[in-house]
Design an enzyme around this catalytic site. Sequence first.
Site, PDB file in Angstrom:
ATOM      1  N   SER A  70      27.003 -58.378  -6.997  1.00  0.00           N
ATOM      2  CA  SER A  70      26.964 -58.496  -8.462  1.00  0.00           C
ATOM      3  C   SER A  70      26.633 -59.949  -8.771  1.00  0.00           C
ATOM      4  CB  SER A  70      28.308 -58.108  -9.066  1.00  0.00           C
ATOM      5  OG  SER A  70      28.652 -56.807  -8.691  1.00  0.00           O
ATOM      6  N   LYS A 101      24.802 -54.706 -14.595  1.00  0.00           N
ATOM      7  CA  LYS A 101      26.087 -54.675 -13.883  1.00  0.00           C
ATOM      8  C   LYS A 101      27.089 -55.650 -14.517  1.00  0.00           C
ATOM      9  CE  LYS A 101      29.229 -54.253 -10.752  1.00  0.00           C
ATOM     10  NZ  LYS A 101      30.110 -53.095 -10.715  1.00  0.00           N
ATOM     11  N   LYS A 154      34.409 -63.367 -12.363  1.00  0.00           N
ATOM     12  CA  LYS A 154      33.045 -63.864 -12.096  1.00  0.00           C
ATOM     13  C   LYS A 154      32.011 -63.037 -12.861  1.00  0.00           C
ATOM     14  CE  LYS A 154      31.214 -61.936  -8.813  1.00  0.00           C
ATOM     15  NZ  LYS A 154      30.341 -60.899  -8.304  1.00  0.00           N
TER      16      LYS A 154
HETATM   17  P1  NAD Z   1      34.638 -59.328  -0.412  1.00  0.00           P
HETATM   18  O1  NAD Z   1      35.173 -60.649  -0.817  1.00  0.00           O
HETATM   19  O2  NAD Z   1      35.549 -58.286   0.156  1.00  0.00           O
HETATM   20  O3  NAD Z   1      33.441 -59.530   0.645  1.00  0.00           O
HETATM   21  C1  NAD Z   1      32.490 -60.536   0.559  1.00  0.00           C
HETATM   22  C2  NAD Z   1      32.185 -60.979   1.988  1.00  0.00           C
HETATM   23  O4  NAD Z   1      31.134 -61.951   1.942  1.00  0.00           O
HETATM   24  C3  NAD Z   1      33.365 -61.635   2.696  1.00  0.00           C
HETATM   25  O5  NAD Z   1      33.631 -60.946   3.906  1.00  0.00           O
HETATM   26  C4  NAD Z   1      32.907 -63.071   2.941  1.00  0.00           C
HETATM   27  O6  NAD Z   1      33.379 -63.619   4.161  1.00  0.00           O
HETATM   28  C5  NAD Z   1      31.408 -62.914   2.959  1.00  0.00           C
HETATM   29  N1  NAD Z   1      30.677 -64.129   2.645  1.00  0.00           N
HETATM   30  C6  NAD Z   1      30.891 -65.010   1.629  1.00  0.00           C
HETATM   31  N2  NAD Z   1      29.967 -65.986   1.645  1.00  0.00           N
HETATM   32  C7  NAD Z   1      29.154 -65.721   2.706  1.00  0.00           C
HETATM   33  C8  NAD Z   1      28.013 -66.356   3.230  1.00  0.00           C
HETATM   34  N3  NAD Z   1      27.516 -67.475   2.679  1.00  0.00           N
HETATM   35  N4  NAD Z   1      27.430 -65.815   4.322  1.00  0.00           N
HETATM   36  C9  NAD Z   1      27.915 -64.672   4.884  1.00  0.00           C
HETATM   37  N5  NAD Z   1      29.002 -64.019   4.411  1.00  0.00           N
HETATM   38  C10 NAD Z   1      29.596 -64.543   3.339  1.00  0.00           C
HETATM   39  O7  NAD Z   1      33.863 -58.769  -1.689  1.00  0.00           O
HETATM   40  P2  NAD Z   1      33.496 -57.240  -2.002  1.00  0.00           P
HETATM   41  O8  NAD Z   1      34.620 -56.629  -2.746  1.00  0.00           O
HETATM   42  O9  NAD Z   1      32.932 -56.603  -0.784  1.00  0.00           O
HETATM   43  O10 NAD Z   1      32.325 -57.495  -3.074  1.00  0.00           O
HETATM   44  C11 NAD Z   1      31.004 -57.879  -2.691  1.00  0.00           C
HETATM   45  C12 NAD Z   1      30.137 -57.854  -3.939  1.00  0.00           C
HETATM   46  O11 NAD Z   1      30.152 -56.537  -4.500  1.00  0.00           O
HETATM   47  C13 NAD Z   1      30.630 -58.799  -5.040  1.00  0.00           C
HETATM   48  O12 NAD Z   1      29.511 -59.373  -5.682  1.00  0.00           O
HETATM   49  C14 NAD Z   1      31.404 -57.873  -5.967  1.00  0.00           C
HETATM   50  O13 NAD Z   1      31.436 -58.377  -7.300  1.00  0.00           O
HETATM   51  C15 NAD Z   1      30.607 -56.593  -5.839  1.00  0.00           C
HETATM   52  N6  NAD Z   1      31.340 -55.334  -6.094  1.00  0.00           N
HETATM   53  C16 NAD Z   1      32.594 -55.113  -5.548  1.00  0.00           C
HETATM   54  C17 NAD Z   1      33.237 -53.902  -5.797  1.00  0.00           C
HETATM   55  C18 NAD Z   1      34.613 -53.597  -5.235  1.00  0.00           C
HETATM   56  O14 NAD Z   1      35.212 -52.586  -5.655  1.00  0.00           O
HETATM   57  N7  NAD Z   1      35.131 -54.367  -4.302  1.00  0.00           N
HETATM   58  C19 NAD Z   1      32.619 -52.923  -6.575  1.00  0.00           C
HETATM   59  C20 NAD Z   1      31.340 -53.166  -7.080  1.00  0.00           C
HETATM   60  C21 NAD Z   1      30.709 -54.372  -6.822  1.00  0.00           C
END
Ligand code: NAD
Length: 299
Positions: A98, A172, A241
């Site tokens: 997102s 989104k 965010k």
């Molecule tokens: P999360 O924090 O669980 O996972 C993000 C991952 O990215 C982490 O494992 C982190 O170590 C990794 N990361 C961060 N910076 C990095 C980099 N520079 N290089 C490599 N890896 C890196 O987050 P999530 O819940 O999986 O969400 C991911 C995205 O999806 C976000 O943008 C969030 O807003 C979106 N999203 C999440 C949900 C949800 O229900 N969790 C639903 C819809 C959308």
Amino acid sequence: MSEPSSVAFIGLGNMGAPMSLRLLRAGYAVTGFDLSPGARAAVAAGGARTVETAAEAVRGADVVILMLPSSQAVEAVLGDPAVGEALAAGSTVLDMSSSDPLSTRRLANGLANRDITLVDAPVSGGVEGAQNGTLTIMVGGAAGDVDRLAALLETMGTVRRAGPVGAGHALKAINNLLSATHLLATAEGVLAGERFGLDPAIMVELINAASGRSGSTDNKFPNFVLPGTYDSGFGMNLMVKDMRIAVHLARRLGVAGPLAESAVAVWERALEDLPETADHTEIARWTFERTADRQPVTK
Ligand code: NAD
């Protein structure tokens, strides 16, 4: 680019881990990378190949999927010179995070100069949707680029075309601003009803049969707030965010409204008060607790 077969998957967190494993099970050659060794190990245990750097993951990939916390992380990965060198002309970057649509459009323009396509495809549906392949995927990109990615995307959910590149990310962010505003409004409403003597479960059930219903009354209250588990798997930091992205976009366009501005201010206060790892549904508990000792107004 013909239909992709080799996929680099960067960001193996709550969402990226189950999404990458679905792709693997659908027959794509997936190479995963995450900064966190624990996140890499979890996906490797599911059978995916994982590597130690983003550049190694990207090398030779037809499609590079990003499922990262923010545009800052997306910019860090794509701005890494080793990644830039490893990204092949003709490949596609599919940003399913997102992200901020203004950043997405800047990145898309830069990549286009090197014959690399950027498509944005953020998702809704949470961790459960990621596990079951039932995400709603809001795609921004040229029609032909989206067509080529359709089969890959459909292993993770339903493709909904939002418009040109950046449109998915804008949609989104606005969706999540609405979702967060509903959740806060529902918490405030349920609190007032409870003070009046109503049963919160009955309130939510009846609102779901009436015009005040939303994703908050339909899903978040019954599944995470009323049972007191507060474990949807979507962090409060990520929700704030997204709200900031939407409000920033509206400000830039000269149309920021008072409701959005105050909703984000309340969520920011909750984020400050709560631990960094708080689930976004904790906004309801925070609303209930901070008003618990307030006395009724008697005149
Ligand atoms: P999360 O924090 O669980 O996972 C993000 C991952 O990215 C982490 O494992 C982190 O170590 C990794 N990361 C961060 N910076 C990095 C980099 N520079 N290089 C490599 N890896 C890196 O987050 P999530 O819940 O999986 O969400 C991911 C995205 O999806 C976000 O943008 C969030 O807003 C979106 N999203 C999440 C949900 C949800 O229900 N969790 C639903 C819809 C959308």
